[in-house]
Design an enzyme around this catalytic site. Structure first.
Site, PDB file in Angstrom:
ATOM      1  N   ASP A 176     -12.979   3.670  24.627  1.00  0.00           N
ATOM      2  CA  ASP A 176     -13.166   3.175  25.993  1.00  0.00           C
ATOM      3  C   ASP A 176     -12.273   1.943  26.082  1.00  0.00           C
ATOM      4  OD1 ASP A 176     -13.953   1.807  28.286  1.00  0.00           O
ATOM      5  OD2 ASP A 176     -15.973   2.623  28.204  1.00  0.00           O
ATOM      6  N   HIS A 177     -11.135   2.104  26.751  1.00  0.00           N
ATOM      7  CA  HIS A 177     -10.140   1.033  26.656  1.00  0.00           C
ATOM      8  C   HIS A 177     -10.613  -0.270  27.278  1.00  0.00           C
ATOM      9  CE1 HIS A 177      -9.002   2.584  30.661  1.00  0.00           C
ATOM     10  NE2 HIS A 177      -8.655   1.339  30.889  1.00  0.00           N
ATOM     11  N   HIS A 201     -16.979   2.991  31.570  1.00  0.00           N
ATOM     12  CA  HIS A 201     -16.452   1.621  31.484  1.00  0.00           C
ATOM     13  C   HIS A 201     -17.467   0.564  31.915  1.00  0.00           C
ATOM     14  CE1 HIS A 201     -12.741   3.543  30.725  1.00  0.00           C
ATOM     15  NE2 HIS A 201     -12.409   3.806  31.970  1.00  0.00           N
TER      16      HIS A 201
END
Lengths: 506, 343
Positions: free
Chosen positions: A195-196, A258
């Site tokens: 999950d950037h 996110h």
């Protein structure tokens, strides 16, 4: 007894990075070009990778190693953003880049891959360590993972890890199915769900702010925090991805992963140590504490929106339903706002407002923690004299932290005005911040899963989101309900107004 | 802003600084104003002949990462006592020109004869509750007896043994200082920029041996070859040798060390380091300066390139200011390097 490297100096050196080969499935795709290769080159430039580090790209397109290197060179130059390019460093790094063409559904691909990895290991001393990166369509995750497992690819003296990109399913049932099938090939400890958002410096800095300082944590609870707003706004629309997006929507695309993860980082309990499982346990516990809405609560506590056409800056902007590939009666949410409550002693009764949308006025991601106002307004004046304190954690575009508080205006009389104390991450530390992919790729190579999502977290957030999505799927919304370039539907303002709150305008 | 004649009063300087902030605040646009940032007091002791502009530029570059109250003392070799001071600010605009951040700077010029008076001036000017770092750019100053009073204020004293002349003598002096027999006060930490120059070399070496295949070769190292671009062996070469010998001893290797003066433009820079095994034609690992800012790293038949640029004062100080506490690796290497240089 195994030898320890006697030359390490943790006071001055960066973290220790083991040797490894990285296999990218979907090496001809956008993610590889825009994010992965620029991040890997940057790590090489910063001397963070082992000298023998190797990348083996796989996709359907036939190409030689040299052709693939040329293609990656062009991508690195184009997408390196704020970093310098050094031809010598690239030339040496590119010697470790390899390519093979193949179809992920073809069982013959995987023994060939294993043989290629063995060659690379012999030439570049990668220690048998392999990081598989699935930059492919989600429908291909399982064929790849099972192909790797069936052919025992990379199974030997080193470690194997697999990194997968979201979506991790499209609801709870599909997420569990995906997980079960992945686990038939890899242990959970070998699965890195990226999950950037969690790789961004400010998100990591939330942990430093909360648990490295003594002054904030005593205030971090229902007694002092009035409510929390988490905003992830995009100024662009679906940009040609309408067909994909209409199957996803903002709730699934942003809030399920996110923003839930960001919320968990903001609200989790302090972990006993900074070890990966310890931090992830706390994050997971928080996600499991989010109250699951009953069907009759959903429409009161959530807002679904879809942008309509507008004229912005002299340009006509089409509405979502006019985008290519989108059905003219699509019920997709390009905007989602939700009110979550956390059922634990720390946060009981404190609303967490999460919103995300496309074609909002600006691109910004931030967390605003609003504290309770002073209990008594002893200074005469307008409403600014009782303005609540706000702690703003900016994630993008300018990473930083601001604290808003009241100060006396100079001069006679007791007139107050709000002032902001800003900490800007980029300028307060002269160093360039590593990109989220640099951080997360390095973590995966090192074996640090702290910033990666675990299956129990995925399931917890799907449980919460599914309860909303099921009601939305049954409803028929009167879309579009906000014009592109505005802050979303009026219903979202009303949702906060019911509790006496207003959205902050970032 | 602010100036004085033969004597200076700390209260006056502090007053000038308060005025400075008021002025900066008035210059701020609208409600944005200015922010004052400070994480330490950085005292710089330099000769009057030292390049004032270069020092100013180095401090300006350091400020965003290490915002500090900088006190720059410029000494002139005079017997007659005399001090003068001025204050000004280093500002930058990090928030898209919304708001500027400023750090304060005090410049003091002093005759050598005034050195005994200086500690009493500098002490009240330091920022409370924050560390004081003294960067001494001149070995001459360091040898003036009253300098210890000034050094006594600092938690950390940063020197550059490369400026001290012959490496053996420089390392001995540094080692003596650490032994608290010299100008650095008891309890103060010492740093040597000659050691700081080695960080990237050392990190490259350490990274090579993170690879298990290469690590397995480490006990076989029988020879260390260190080349440099200077007539005499520089302190950095002794530091590197001492550090390598120490590391190799931990895996059971007892290598010989050879120093070699390279041709090329003398710069006291290291140019090559090799770790060799007895009887083997190829080095187990080597790092050599290549064209431009790169170094060529050879290990296990692989050749890679890494950036190894010439480091500026800014690079070196930036690293040292990031380490406010003890540096056991340096302390160990200093003692061993001094012994090696004198042997």
């Amino acid at each position: 007894m195994s030898l320890e490297n006697p030359f390490q100096d943790p006071l001055r050196f960066e973290r220790r990075v083991p040797e490894c080969a990285m296999v990218i499935f979907g090496a001809n795709g956008d993610l590889t070009k825009r994010k992965l290769l620029p991040a890997l080159y940057r790590l090489a430039y910063e001397r963070r990778l082992d000298a023998g580090f190797a990348v083996l790209g796989i996709s359907r397109t036939p190409m030689t190693d040299d052709q693939f290197r040329e293609k990656m060179l062009a991508s690195v130059k184009e997408f390196l953003e704020d970093s310098p390019f050094d031809a010598d460093v690239w030339t040496a790094f590119a010697q470790g880049i390899f390519y093979m063409a193949g179809n992920f559904d073809d069982a013959a691909l995987f023994p060939a891959l294993d043989a290629r990895l063995k060659e690379i290991d012999a030439a570049r001393h990668t220690g048998g360590n392999v990081l598989f990166y699935l930059s492919a369509q989600p429908s291909q995750y399982i064929p790849i993972a099972q192909g790797v497992a069936a052919a025992n690819v990379g199974k030997g003296s080193g470690w194997r890890r697999i990194v997968i990109e979201k979506p991790f399913g499209h609801d709870l049932a599909s997420a569990q199915k995906l997980s079960a099938e992945l686990h038939s090939a890899f242990e959970e400890s070998e699965v890195y769900r990226i999950d950037h958002y969690l790789g961004k410096e400010t998100v990591q800095n939330i942990l430093a702010l909360r648990f490295g300082n003594g002054i904030f944590e005593p205030l971090w609870n229902r007694r002092y925090v009035n409510h929390v707003q988490i905003t992830a706004a995009e100024s662009i629309g679906v940009e040609g991805r309408g067909a994909y997006y209409q199957e996803a929507g903002a709730l699934r695309d942003m809030i399920q992963n996110h923003l839930s993860q960001v919320m968990a980082t903001i609200a989790m309990e302090p972990s006993a140590t900074f070890r990966p499982d310890s931090v992830r346990d706390e994050r997971s516990k928080l996600l499991r504490s989010i109250r699951v809405m009953k069907p009759d609560e959903v429409l009161q506590n959530t807002v679904s929106g879809q942008y309509g056409p507008a004229h912005i800056g002299g340009e006509d902007v089409p509405g979502f339903r006019e985008e290519p590939g989108v059905k003219p009666d699509a019920q997709t949410d390009t905007y989602a706002a939700v009110t979550f409550f956390v059922d634990n002693w720390r946060w009981a009764g404190v609303p967490f407002y999460l919103r995300s949308g496309k074609h909002l006025p600006k691109r910004v991601t931030e967390i605003a923690i609003q504290f309770n106002a002073a209990p008594l307004a002893i200074f005469n004046g307008d409403e600014t004299t009782t303005a609540p304190n706000l702690l703003i954690l900016r994630i993008q575009p300018e990473e930083g932290i601001s604290l808003k508080f009241l100060s006396k205006r100079p001069g006679s009389g007791m007139k107050l005005r709000p002032v902001s104390m800003d900490f800007n991450y980029g300028s307060s530390f002269g160093e360039r911040s590593p990109s989220a992919y640099e951080t997360l790729l390095l973590d995966a190579i090192i074996g640090d899963a702290t910033l990666y999502t675990r299956q129990d977290m995925v399931e917890a957030s799907w449980t919460v989101v599914d309860a909303i999505q099921h009601v939305w799927d049954e409803a028929k919304f009167d879309f579009p309900n906000y014009a592109a370039g505005t802050w979303g539907p009026k219903a979202a303002d009303d949702m906060l107004a019911r509790r006496g709150h207003v959205w902050r305008q970032p | 802003m602010g100036a004085a004649g033969g004597i200076i009063a700390p209260d006056r300087i502090l007053h000038d600084m308060a005025d400075l902030w008021v002025t900066l605040g008035k210059q701020g646009e609208g409600d944005a104003g200015v922010l004052r940032a400070c994480s330490m007091t950085l005292v710089v002791a330099a000769e009057e002949s030292d390049d004032a502009q270069a020092i100013g530029e180095t401090l300006a570059a350091l400020m965003p990462e290490h915002p500090s109250r900088a006190i720059v003392i410029r000494f002139r070799a005079e017997d007659q006592r005399g001090l003068a001071a001025r204050v000004f600010a280093q500002c930058w605009m990090p928030f898209g020109h919304r708001q500027q951040i400023c750090c304060e700077q005090i410049e003091i010029t002093a005759a050598d004869a005034s050195l005994p008076d200086l500690a009493a001036v500098v002490l009240p000017l330091t920022v409370p509750d924050l560390p004081v770092i003294l960067w001494c750019r001149s070995p001459r100053l360091f040898h003036l007896p009253p300098f210890s009073q000034l050094a006594g204020i600092a938690q950390k004293v940063v020197l550059d043994s490369a400026a001290f002349g012959a490496a053996a003598s420089a390392l001995r002096q540094m080692s003596d200082m650490r032994g608290m027999r010299g100008a650095v006060a008891a309890g103060s930490l010492l740093a040597d920029l000659s050691w700081t120059r080695l960080t990237r070399w050392r990190e490259l070496i350490a990274q090579i041996f993170e690879n298990r295949a290469q690590l397995a070769n480490l006990p076989l190292v029988s020879d260390i070859l260190i080349s440099y671009r200077a007539a005499d062996t520089p302190a950095t070469a002794y530091y590197l040798a001492a550090w390598l010998i120490d590391g190799l001893a931990r895996v059971g290797a007892r290598p010989r060390v050879q120093f070699h003066s390279d041709s090329g433009e003398p710069s006291a820079r290291l140019s090559r380091v090799e770790l060799r095994a007895h009887g083997s034609a190829d080095a187990i690992a080597s790092i050599a300066l290549a064209a431009g800012p790169c170094a060529e790293v050879k290990t296990g038949g692989l050749v890679s390139k890494a950036l190894l640029p010439v480091l500026t004062d800014y690079d070196l100080m930036r690293e040292e200011l990031s380490i406010p506490g003890r540096d056991p690796a340096f302390e160990h290497a200093l003692a061993a390097a001094a012994k090696l240089a004198l042997s």
